[in-house]
Design a protein around this motif. Structure first.
Motif, PDB file in Angstrom:
ATOM      1  N   GLU A  74       6.835 -31.663  38.406  1.00 23.86           N
ATOM      2  CA  GLU A  74       7.332 -30.663  39.356  1.00 23.86           C
ATOM      3  C   GLU A  74       7.129 -29.256  38.802  1.00 23.86           C
ATOM      4  O   GLU A  74       6.680 -28.353  39.512  1.00 23.86           O
ATOM      5  CB  GLU A  74       8.823 -30.890  39.640  1.00 23.86           C
ATOM      6  CG  GLU A  74       9.072 -32.115  40.506  1.00 23.86           C
ATOM      7  CD  GLU A  74      10.549 -32.483  40.557  1.00 23.86           C
ATOM      8  OE1 GLU A  74      11.383 -31.634  40.184  1.00 23.86           O
ATOM      9  OE2 GLU A  74      10.855 -33.615  40.951  1.00 23.86           O
ATOM     10  N   ILE A 111       4.776 -26.285  40.442  1.00 26.31           N
ATOM     11  CA  ILE A 111       5.249 -24.942  40.813  1.00 26.31           C
ATOM     12  C   ILE A 111       4.382 -23.882  40.138  1.00 26.31           C
ATOM     13  O   ILE A 111       3.944 -22.910  40.760  1.00 26.31           O
ATOM     14  CB  ILE A 111       6.736 -24.783  40.427  1.00 26.31           C
ATOM     15  CG1 ILE A 111       7.584 -25.710  41.287  1.00 26.31           C
ATOM     16  CG2 ILE A 111       7.183 -23.335  40.605  1.00 26.31           C
ATOM     17  CD1 ILE A 111       9.006 -25.878  40.809  1.00 26.31           C
ATOM     18  N   PHE A 152       7.194 -29.012  46.284  1.00 24.06           N
ATOM     19  CA  PHE A 152       6.670 -29.067  44.916  1.00 24.06           C
ATOM     20  C   PHE A 152       6.921 -30.422  44.262  1.00 24.06           C
ATOM     21  O   PHE A 152       6.206 -30.796  43.345  1.00 24.06           O
ATOM     22  CB  PHE A 152       7.245 -27.918  44.084  1.00 24.06           C
ATOM     23  CG  PHE A 152       6.683 -26.595  44.507  1.00 24.06           C
ATOM     24  CD1 PHE A 152       5.353 -26.305  44.261  1.00 24.06           C
ATOM     25  CD2 PHE A 152       7.444 -25.676  45.202  1.00 24.06           C
ATOM     26  CE1 PHE A 152       4.807 -25.110  44.679  1.00 24.06           C
ATOM     27  CE2 PHE A 152       6.906 -24.476  45.620  1.00 24.06           C
ATOM     28  CZ  PHE A 152       5.585 -24.191  45.360  1.00 24.06           C
ATOM     29  N   LEU A 184      21.419 -16.347  40.424  1.00 24.29           N
ATOM     30  CA  LEU A 184      21.496 -16.714  41.835  1.00 24.29           C
ATOM     31  C   LEU A 184      22.805 -16.218  42.429  1.00 24.29           C
ATOM     32  O   LEU A 184      23.815 -16.123  41.743  1.00 24.29           O
ATOM     33  CB  LEU A 184      21.450 -18.236  41.959  1.00 24.29           C
ATOM     34  CG  LEU A 184      20.309 -18.868  41.182  1.00 24.29           C
ATOM     35  CD1 LEU A 184      20.471 -20.372  41.209  1.00 24.29           C
ATOM     36  CD2 LEU A 184      19.003 -18.453  41.796  1.00 24.29           C
ATOM     37  N   GLY A 240       3.971 -32.273  42.669  1.00 20.97           N
ATOM     38  CA  GLY A 240       4.112 -32.808  41.313  1.00 20.97           C
ATOM     39  C   GLY A 240       3.684 -34.262  41.259  1.00 20.97           C
ATOM     40  O   GLY A 240       3.002 -34.689  40.323  1.00 20.97           O
ATOM     41  N   LEU A 290       2.036 -21.353  42.267  1.00 19.66           N
ATOM     42  CA  LEU A 290       2.631 -20.017  42.418  1.00 19.66           C
ATOM     43  C   LEU A 290       2.279 -19.071  41.272  1.00 19.66           C
ATOM     44  O   LEU A 290       2.781 -17.959  41.226  1.00 19.66           O
ATOM     45  CB  LEU A 290       4.163 -20.125  42.506  1.00 19.66           C
ATOM     46  CG  LEU A 290       4.714 -20.999  43.623  1.00 19.66           C
ATOM     47  CD1 LEU A 290       6.235 -20.978  43.597  1.00 19.66           C
ATOM     48  CD2 LEU A 290       4.201 -20.528  44.980  1.00 19.66           C
ATOM     49  N   ARG A 312      14.929 -21.914  39.867  1.00 21.18           N
ATOM     50  CA  ARG A 312      15.529 -21.701  41.182  1.00 21.18           C
ATOM     51  C   ARG A 312      14.985 -22.727  42.178  1.00 21.18           C
ATOM     52  O   ARG A 312      15.722 -23.292  42.974  1.00 21.18           O
ATOM     53  CB  ARG A 312      15.219 -20.283  41.674  1.00 21.18           C
ATOM     54  CG  ARG A 312      16.087 -19.821  42.834  1.00 21.18           C
ATOM     55  CD  ARG A 312      15.632 -18.480  43.378  1.00 21.18           C
ATOM     56  NE  ARG A 312      14.318 -18.563  43.993  1.00 21.18           N
ATOM     57  CZ  ARG A 312      14.094 -19.038  45.205  1.00 21.18           C
ATOM     58  NH1 ARG A 312      15.104 -19.480  45.934  1.00 21.18           N
ATOM     59  NH2 ARG A 312      12.878 -19.092  45.687  1.00 21.18           N
ATOM     60  N   ILE A 313      13.680 -22.982  42.118  1.00 19.00           N
ATOM     61  CA  ILE A 313      13.083 -23.925  43.073  1.00 19.00           C
ATOM     62  C   ILE A 313      13.518 -25.357  42.765  1.00 19.00           C
ATOM     63  O   ILE A 313      13.865 -26.119  43.661  1.00 19.00           O
ATOM     64  CB  ILE A 313      11.542 -23.816  43.036  1.00 19.00           C
ATOM     65  CG1 ILE A 313      11.112 -22.448  43.572  1.00 19.00           C
ATOM     66  CG2 ILE A 313      10.909 -24.936  43.859  1.00 19.00           C
ATOM     67  CD1 ILE A 313       9.639 -22.157  43.408  1.00 19.00           C
ATOM     68  N   ALA A 356      11.497 -11.907  31.993  1.00 17.29           N
ATOM     69  CA  ALA A 356      11.389 -13.361  31.860  1.00 17.29           C
ATOM     70  C   ALA A 356       9.934 -13.738  31.598  1.00 17.29           C
ATOM     71  O   ALA A 356       9.016 -13.069  32.058  1.00 17.29           O
ATOM     72  CB  ALA A 356      11.883 -14.047  33.128  1.00 17.29           C
ATOM     73  N   PRO A 375      12.837 -18.510  35.378  1.00 15.42           N
ATOM     74  CA  PRO A 375      13.976 -18.550  36.310  1.00 15.42           C
ATOM     75  C   PRO A 375      13.554 -18.949  37.729  1.00 15.42           C
ATOM     76  O   PRO A 375      14.299 -19.640  38.424  1.00 15.42           O
ATOM     77  CB  PRO A 375      14.503 -17.111  36.284  1.00 15.42           C
ATOM     78  CG  PRO A 375      14.038 -16.545  35.011  1.00 15.42           C
ATOM     79  CD  PRO A 375      12.740 -17.213  34.695  1.00 15.42           C
TER      80      PRO A 375
END
Lengths: 194, 259
Positions: free
Chosen positions: A90, A94, B110, B85, B114, A98, A108-109, A137, A104
């Motif tokens: 995963e 990402i 994702f 957040l 993945g 992206l 978040r995702i 970051a 971070p």
């Protein structure tokens, strides 16, 4: 097979990394379109042989035939690298889609901290740091090794990720479930705790 | 808790006047907005206070540093747009659900990607690549540049003085001691035969080792009663004179090991 195709086969046999067409043209003194034509010819000529011609990460390389995998791994004493864990897969997805993307943002995702998955992927050479975000970051991007190991010509070859989006029906069902859960929570102050 | 010196530090700021610990309490209870407090003024007030006291209480100073650093960090977090957040709790249920939905949709995408990557990884492992001993950036040297390194001139220059044999090291100073107590006994006895003499005279121009061995020889003579000495003051001249006993008959008797 013409002389250029034979020369290219020799060069690719010697080269330990994928060679961009431009480098092949420079080395042989031929034009790039001639090289492209010769590579096509070489690819056809290798059909049914123990090695195959592949384009990965913007360059051309020879790979062993999948049928020879077991014997090759025994000869080189090189076992398969461990499969990606779900967290690594995963995180890598990402970053691949992206990039450059900050840690971070990955967290978040995914909804969970992804430090260990990220450092494992860096360790495996599949992604690397690409500077810092405006908040300081670490940003990540994939490496050329990523393209090579995943057999991709370039990042454009990644499939459209929209195919994995939940269908509209699934989305509606998900939204209803979330809304119900939210209302139940708001309607029960004791459970909310303040 | 805060030491008296720090907690009672009197402050007179734009938004607050009073002791430091009260300011801290107000900030922690959020009755005073930290964004409106000028922290530099607090530091200045503390520096003034230090100057007035004219002595540095290290414990109090450390504590002040810790407190002011914590305030600075808190304030900088308030001033910068955080990457943290938003708390879902703070949103209305509908908004919260919407936000959560967005996240879950993005995540589903994702997670699917993945899965595809993991499968692709497995599938691609069937084909093996040649493995290189060196990373590419180290090998990408033009042939011309690589050849230049092999001309005899370049090699000769690089080797330079390494080809010449360096002179052999002089190890003579590492040899075994060459001065024996017997030798020095003989010298002292020869001098004693002429009468009184100064110790300096016996060791003039000698190295440290000879001087030390001569001292042993002199002690040996004293033990046998062949010699005595005088020294008027520390580090002064030592005058050696003959003792009561007659000199030993044999020259080769070093005597050093016998009690």
């Amino acid at each position: 097979m013409n002389a250029l195709a034979r020369t290219l086969q020799a060069l690719l046999f010697l080269a330990p990394e994928p060679v961009p067409p431009k480098d092949l043209a420079d080395a042989t003194g031929a034009w790039e379109d001639e090289v492209g034509e010769a590579l096509r010819e070489l690819g056809e000529a290798l059909d049914g042989h123990g090695i195959a011609l592949r384009e990965v990460g913007g360059g051309w390389t020879l790979v062993s035939d999948p049928a020879a995998e077991d014997a090759a791994r025994r000869l080189l004493a090189r076992p398969r690298t461990p499969a990606l864990t779900p967290a690594q897969a995963e995180t890598l997805a990402i970053v691949a889609y992206l990039q450059p993307v900050s840690r971070p943002e990955v967290a978040r995702i995914r909804g969970v901290a992804s430090e260990s998955a990220a450092s494992a992927l860096v360790e495996r050479g599949l992604m690397e740091e690409a500077g810092r975000s405006q908040f300081g970051a670490v940003l990540y991007r994939t490496t050329p090794l990523f393209l090579k190991l995943f057999g991709l010509r370039s990042l454009d070859e990644l499939p459209d990720p929209a195919q994995w989006d939940p269908s509209p029906d699934e989305q509606t069902a998900l939204r209803d479930r979330l809304l119900r859960a939210g209302e139940e929570r708001a309607g029960a102050p004791a459970a909310g705790g303040g | 808790m805060a030491s008296p010196e720090v907690s009672r530090l009197d402050l007179d700021l734009d938004v607050f006047a009073g002791p430091f610990d009260l300011l801290l309490a107000l900030i922690l209870r959020e009755e005073l907005d930290l964004l409106e407090v000028d922290l530099a003024e607090i530091v200045l007030a503390y520096l003034d206070h230090l100057q007035a006291r004219d002595e540095l209480d290290l414990e109090a100073a450390t504590e002040f540093l810790v407190l002011i650093a914590a305030l600075l960090e808190l304030k900088s977090r308030l001033m910068l747009p955080g990457e943290e957040l938003e708390e879902l709790d703070a949103l209305a249920p509908a908004e919260a659900a919407e936000e959560l939905l967005e996240r879950m949709l993005a995540y589903a995408r994702f997670r699917g990607a993945g899965g595809w990557l993991a499968a692709r990884h497995e599938e691609q492992q069937a084909s093996l690549f040649r493995k290189a001993p060196l990373p590419g950036e180290l090998r990408r040297v033009p042939v011309d540049a690589a050849q230049a390194a092999y001309t005899p001139d370049v090699l000769g220059q690089a080797l330079g003085g390494l080809l010449r044999t360096p002179p052999a090291l002089d190890l003579r100073h590492l040899g075994p001691p060459r001065v024996s107590v017997a030798d020095r006994l003989a010298v002292l006895r020869r001098l004693l035969a002429r009468g009184t003499f100064g110790f300096e005279e016996a060791v003039r121009g000698a190295d440290r080792q000879t001087v030390a061995v001569t001292v042993f020889a002199l002690l040996e003579l004293y033990k046998r009663g062949e010699a005595g000495w005088e020294q008027k003051e520390p580090f002064g001249e030592i005058t050696v004179r003959a003792g009561d006993a007659p000199p030993a008959a044999t020259e080769d008797d070093d005597g050093a090991a016998t009690p």
